[in-house]
Design a protein around this motif. Structure first.
Motif, mmCIF file in Angstrom:
data_model
loop_
_atom_site.group_PDB
_atom_site.id
_atom_site.type_symbol
_atom_site.label_atom_id
_atom_site.label_comp_id
_atom_site.label_asym_id
_atom_site.label_seq_id
_atom_site.Cartn_x
_atom_site.Cartn_y
_atom_site.Cartn_z
ATOM 1 N N ASP A 46 0.815 -1.211 0.000
ATOM 2 C CA ASP A 46 0.000 0.000 0.000
ATOM 3 C C ASP A 46 0.850 1.263 0.000
ATOM 4 O O ASP A 46 1.863 1.349 0.702
ATOM 5 N N PHE A 47 0.382 2.248 -0.725
ATOM 6 C CA PHE A 47 1.025 3.552 -0.748
ATOM 7 C C PHE A 47 0.879 4.255 0.591
ATOM 8 O O PHE A 47 -0.191 4.207 1.217
ATOM 9 N N VAL A 48 1.970 4.918 1.031
ATOM 10 C CA VAL A 48 1.935 5.680 2.268
ATOM 11 C C VAL A 48 2.171 7.167 1.991
ATOM 12 O O VAL A 48 1.363 8.019 2.367
ATOM 13 N N VAL A 64 -2.867 8.164 6.655
ATOM 14 C CA VAL A 64 -1.716 8.678 7.415
ATOM 15 C C VAL A 64 -1.607 10.205 7.370
ATOM 16 O O VAL A 64 -0.788 10.780 8.100
ATOM 17 N N ARG A 65 -2.424 10.836 6.541
ATOM 18 C CA ARG A 65 -2.322 12.287 6.396
ATOM 19 C C ARG A 65 -2.570 12.963 7.734
ATOM 20 O O ARG A 65 -3.515 12.644 8.442
ATOM 21 N N ILE A 70 6.742 13.036 5.222
ATOM 22 C CA ILE A 70 7.854 12.586 4.390
ATOM 23 C C ILE A 70 8.738 13.787 4.081
ATOM 24 O O ILE A 70 8.249 14.899 3.855
ATOM 25 N N SER A 71 10.044 13.550 4.091
ATOM 26 C CA SER A 71 10.990 14.621 3.770
ATOM 27 C C SER A 71 12.246 14.001 3.196
ATOM 28 O O SER A 71 12.417 12.780 3.235
ATOM 29 N N MET A 83 6.745 9.369 11.696
ATOM 30 C CA MET A 83 5.435 8.779 11.977
ATOM 31 C C MET A 83 5.046 9.108 13.416
ATOM 32 O O MET A 83 5.728 8.677 14.353
ATOM 33 N N ASN A 84 3.991 9.874 13.573
ATOM 34 C CA ASN A 84 3.484 10.260 14.883
ATOM 35 C C ASN A 84 2.097 9.673 15.117
ATOM 36 O O ASN A 84 1.431 9.250 14.175
ATOM 37 N N SER A 85 1.684 9.669 16.357
ATOM 38 C CA SER A 85 0.351 9.164 16.723
ATOM 39 C C SER A 85 0.092 7.797 16.100
ATOM 40 O O SER A 85 -0.955 7.551 15.498
#
Length: 126
Positions: A46-48, A64-65, A70-71, A83-85
């Motif tokens: 799956d795309f993240v 995930v938005r 991403i950076s 990745m938070n929460s």
């Protein structure tokens, strides 16, 4: 040719954070669009998230938005996924991917990518 190596996965409790890194070999890293995908056993990859070569255009999966970012650092040939929460449903093997891309081009389908890392496991406990 680009070789990708992910790191930063692990076990975390729900609500916690992790930062994944993807180190790329090659002198043309800055000319590649990059993506993060994830996969659980028995399901499709799956795309993240994805970003263009310069990092000024990004796009996220709805799931995930607002939680993931991403950076990239082209000087370090590295792309990151903050990745938070985190939620238990984020548990998966996470892969980074690369493909040549110019301008604002980004790619959300795994078929578009030419190079893949070996993956890093992320496990979120409830």
């Amino acid at each position: 040719q680009v070789q990708l190596v992910e790191s930063g996965g692990g076990l975390v409790q729900a609500g916690g954070s992790l930062r994944l890194s993807c180190a790329a070999s090659g002198r043309t890293f800055s000319s590649y669009a990059m993506g993060w995908f994830r996969q659980v056993p028995g399901k499709e990859r799956d795309f993240v998230a994805t970003l263009n070569w310069s990092g000024d255009r990004t796009y996220y999966a709805d799931s995930v938005r607002g939680r993931f970012t991403i950076s990239r650092d082209n000087a370090k040939n590295t792309v990151y996924l903050q990745m938070n929460s985190l939620k238990p449903e984020d548990t998966a093997v996470y892969y980074c991917a690369a493909r040549p891309g110019s301008g604002s081009n980004i790619y959300t389908n795994h078929y578009w990518y030419d190079y893949w890392g070996q993956g890093t496991q992320v496990t979120v406990s409830s």
